[in-house]
Design a protein around this motif. Structure first.
Motif, mmCIF file in Angstrom:
data_model
loop_
_atom_site.group_PDB
_atom_site.id
_atom_site.type_symbol
_atom_site.label_atom_id
_atom_site.label_comp_id
_atom_site.label_asym_id
_atom_site.label_seq_id
_atom_site.Cartn_x
_atom_site.Cartn_y
_atom_site.Cartn_z
ATOM 1 N N SER A 193 0.828 -1.199 0.000
ATOM 2 C CA SER A 193 0.000 0.000 0.000
ATOM 3 C C SER A 193 0.864 1.252 0.000
ATOM 4 O O SER A 193 0.584 2.218 -0.713
ATOM 5 C CB SER A 193 -0.935 0.015 1.218
ATOM 6 N N MET A 194 1.929 1.228 0.782
ATOM 7 C CA MET A 194 2.778 2.407 0.905
ATOM 8 C C MET A 194 3.658 2.598 -0.322
ATOM 9 O O MET A 194 3.790 3.703 -0.836
ATOM 10 C CB MET A 194 3.630 2.297 2.169
ATOM 11 N N LEU A 195 4.247 1.522 -0.832
ATOM 12 C CA LEU A 195 5.153 1.644 -1.967
ATOM 13 C C LEU A 195 4.416 1.967 -3.269
ATOM 14 O O LEU A 195 4.933 2.691 -4.114
ATOM 15 C CB LEU A 195 5.963 0.356 -2.137
ATOM 16 N N CYS A 196 3.206 1.432 -3.433
ATOM 17 C CA CYS A 196 2.456 1.636 -4.667
ATOM 18 C C CYS A 196 1.406 2.736 -4.530
ATOM 19 O O CYS A 196 0.575 2.914 -5.432
ATOM 20 C CB CYS A 196 1.793 0.330 -5.100
ATOM 21 N N LEU A 197 1.434 3.468 -3.420
ATOM 22 C CA LEU A 197 0.550 4.613 -3.203
ATOM 23 C C LEU A 197 -0.917 4.214 -3.336
ATOM 24 O O LEU A 197 -1.707 4.866 -4.034
ATOM 25 C CB LEU A 197 0.885 5.744 -4.176
ATOM 26 N N LEU A 198 -1.285 3.128 -2.651
ATOM 27 C CA LEU A 198 -2.645 2.612 -2.716
ATOM 28 C C LEU A 198 -3.413 2.922 -1.441
ATOM 29 O O LEU A 198 -2.841 2.965 -0.357
ATOM 30 C CB LEU A 198 -2.631 1.086 -2.913
ATOM 31 N N ARG B 239 -0.664 8.524 1.623
ATOM 32 C CA ARG B 239 0.012 9.772 1.972
ATOM 33 C C ARG B 239 1.433 9.477 2.458
ATOM 34 O O ARG B 239 2.378 10.174 2.113
ATOM 35 C CB ARG B 239 -0.763 10.513 3.056
ATOM 36 N N GLY B 240 1.553 8.426 3.258
ATOM 37 C CA GLY B 240 2.882 8.061 3.758
ATOM 38 C C GLY B 240 3.817 7.649 2.641
ATOM 39 O O GLY B 240 5.007 7.969 2.666
ATOM 40 N N GLY B 241 3.285 6.946 1.630
ATOM 41 C CA GLY B 241 4.110 6.552 0.501
ATOM 42 C C GLY B 241 4.608 7.747 -0.285
ATOM 43 O O GLY B 241 5.770 7.792 -0.696
ATOM 44 N N CYS B 242 3.737 8.741 -0.498
ATOM 45 C CA CYS B 242 4.156 9.962 -1.202
ATOM 46 C C CYS B 242 5.282 10.663 -0.446
ATOM 47 O O CYS B 242 6.273 11.093 -1.046
ATOM 48 C CB CYS B 242 2.960 10.910 -1.351
ATOM 49 N N GLN B 243 5.134 10.766 0.858
ATOM 50 C CA GLN B 243 6.151 11.445 1.653
ATOM 51 C C GLN B 243 7.437 10.630 1.710
ATOM 52 O O GLN B 243 8.538 11.197 1.716
ATOM 53 C CB GLN B 243 5.607 11.707 3.051
ATOM 54 N N TYR B 244 7.332 9.314 1.736
ATOM 55 C CA TYR B 244 8.515 8.459 1.743
ATOM 56 C C TYR B 244 9.306 8.628 0.442
ATOM 57 O O TYR B 244 10.532 8.772 0.452
ATOM 58 C CB TYR B 244 8.087 7.001 1.919
ATOM 59 N N LEU B 245 8.602 8.639 -0.690
ATOM 60 C CA LEU B 245 9.276 8.793 -1.981
ATOM 61 C C LEU B 245 9.903 10.178 -2.121
ATOM 62 O O LEU B 245 10.993 10.319 -2.673
ATOM 63 C CB LEU B 245 8.287 8.556 -3.122
ATOM 64 N N ALA B 246 9.221 11.209 -1.597
ATOM 65 C CA ALA B 246 9.704 12.580 -1.760
ATOM 66 C C ALA B 246 10.808 12.926 -0.776
ATOM 67 O O ALA B 246 11.814 13.548 -1.140
ATOM 68 C CB ALA B 246 8.547 13.564 -1.612
ATOM 69 N N ILE B 247 10.654 12.530 0.494
ATOM 70 C CA ILE B 247 11.569 12.972 1.544
ATOM 71 C C ILE B 247 12.730 11.998 1.746
ATOM 72 O O ILE B 247 13.886 12.409 1.866
ATOM 73 C CB ILE B 247 10.801 13.169 2.862
#
Length: 318
Positions: free
Chosen positions: A116-121, A246-254
């Motif tokens: 869910s986190m890695l694929c932004l689901l 939301r956590g996945g987006c922040q993980y990829l960006a930050i």
């Protein structure tokens, strides 16, 4: 509610997603979706202001961060691998609150968290993943997972680009390949054929449904997730359906420092991205845990970050 009305006009009444505007060729005739008119948009903005002034704060689900994922992964992988409990009474649950589920169910949940986190689901999208959507590929001796979703909330008719997950030895708590491989192995040991839904409904303490058409429900997942958060002493109440996305987006960006463009393309928002504010709402919200104390933003003596895997620097700009 506005989203539901827009959907009603757009899908059932075939009015599409274009704003409600007067026709230039036939004055007095309007085209498009009435819910997307300028007047309705102004009302929604005014409604939000009135709610804030009256003391009502509009909140979004708090994002899951990497540290929380690491705590969940560490707790679940260390959980004892024991047989099904004969009797798990209410008194025993009160004395041992971590006995809400066993090792196998926890590994299934950890796999769901990770994908869910890695694929932004959203988690309800991840719950609908089937084994037929997953391929284990080999690339120069490295196992790669290809996840092809037939639909999502924003793409009901398909045409979704596949997700490719690679091993991550530096962050095993974010390793989707190992997570899928472990759950596949556990499912095989339980006598579950690799068909049907990947994430099955729970049965008793540490078993899952053998039926291929018995997915875990959203309510059951939220109950399990909240119990899991309590295991690591985190209040689960601020978290909800969009927390992993939301956590996945922040993980990829930050953490991984992906450009915004890459995040949009990976999440499937590059095409027909009619609301660019969505990505920024995923990246920033007052409900999220701060990444740095305000007093340290310009502090030249603050502690460094984890070493960069490419250059070895620990400065905050690396």
């Amino acid at each position: 509610m506005r989203a539901a009305i827009s959907h009603k006009y757009g899908r059932e009444y075939k009015l599409g997603t274009q704003p409600w505007t007067e026709s230039a060729h036939a004055p007095g005739t309007y085209l498009g979706n009435p819910s997307l008119s300028v007047l309705v948009s102004q009302y929604m903005v005014s409604l939000r202001r009135r709610k804030v002034r009256s003391g009502e704060i509009v909140t979004s689900a708090r994002a899951i961060d990497e540290e929380t994922m690491k705590k969940l992964w560490d707790f679940n992988r260390r959980f004892p691998q024991q047989a099904e409990l004969n009797v798990n009474s209410r008194k025993r649950k009160q004395e041992n609150p971590e006995l809400w589920a066993g090792y196998k169910v926890r590994q299934m949940l950890q796999t769901l968290y990770t994908v869910s986190m890695l694929c932004l689901l959203r988690y309800d999208e991840a719950l609908r993943i089937m084994w037929s959507d997953i391929e284990f590929l080999e690339h120069d001796g490295t196992c790669v997972v290809k996840l092809s979703l037939p639909f999502r909330k924003t793409s009901q008719t398909g045409g979704i680009a596949p997700f490719y997950l690679w091993p991550d030895k530096e962050r095993p708590w974010m390793d989707g390949v190992t997570a899928f491989a472990q759950w596949w192995s556990i499912s095989n040991d339980m006598g579950i054929e690799p068909s049907g839904y990947v994430f099955r409904s729970r049965i008793h303490y540490d078993e899952v449904n053998m039926k291929v058409d018995a997915p875990m429900s959203s309510d059951s997942f939220m109950e399990c997730f909240r119990n899991n958060m309590v295991d690591i002493n985190i209040d689960p109440r601020p978290y909800g359906m969009h927390s992993f996305r939301r956590g996945g987006c922040q993980y990829l960006a930050i953490v991984l420092r992906w450009p915004i463009r890459n995040i949009c393309e990976w999440g499937g928002w590059a095409e027909n991205f009619d609301n660019p504010g969505t990505i920024f709402r995923y990246l920033l919200s007052w409900v999220d845990s701060p990444t740095m104390d305000r007093k340290d933003y310009f502090n030249p003596y603050r502690l460094g970050t984890d070493p960069c895997t490419m250059c070895g620097r620990t400065c905050h700009c690396s």
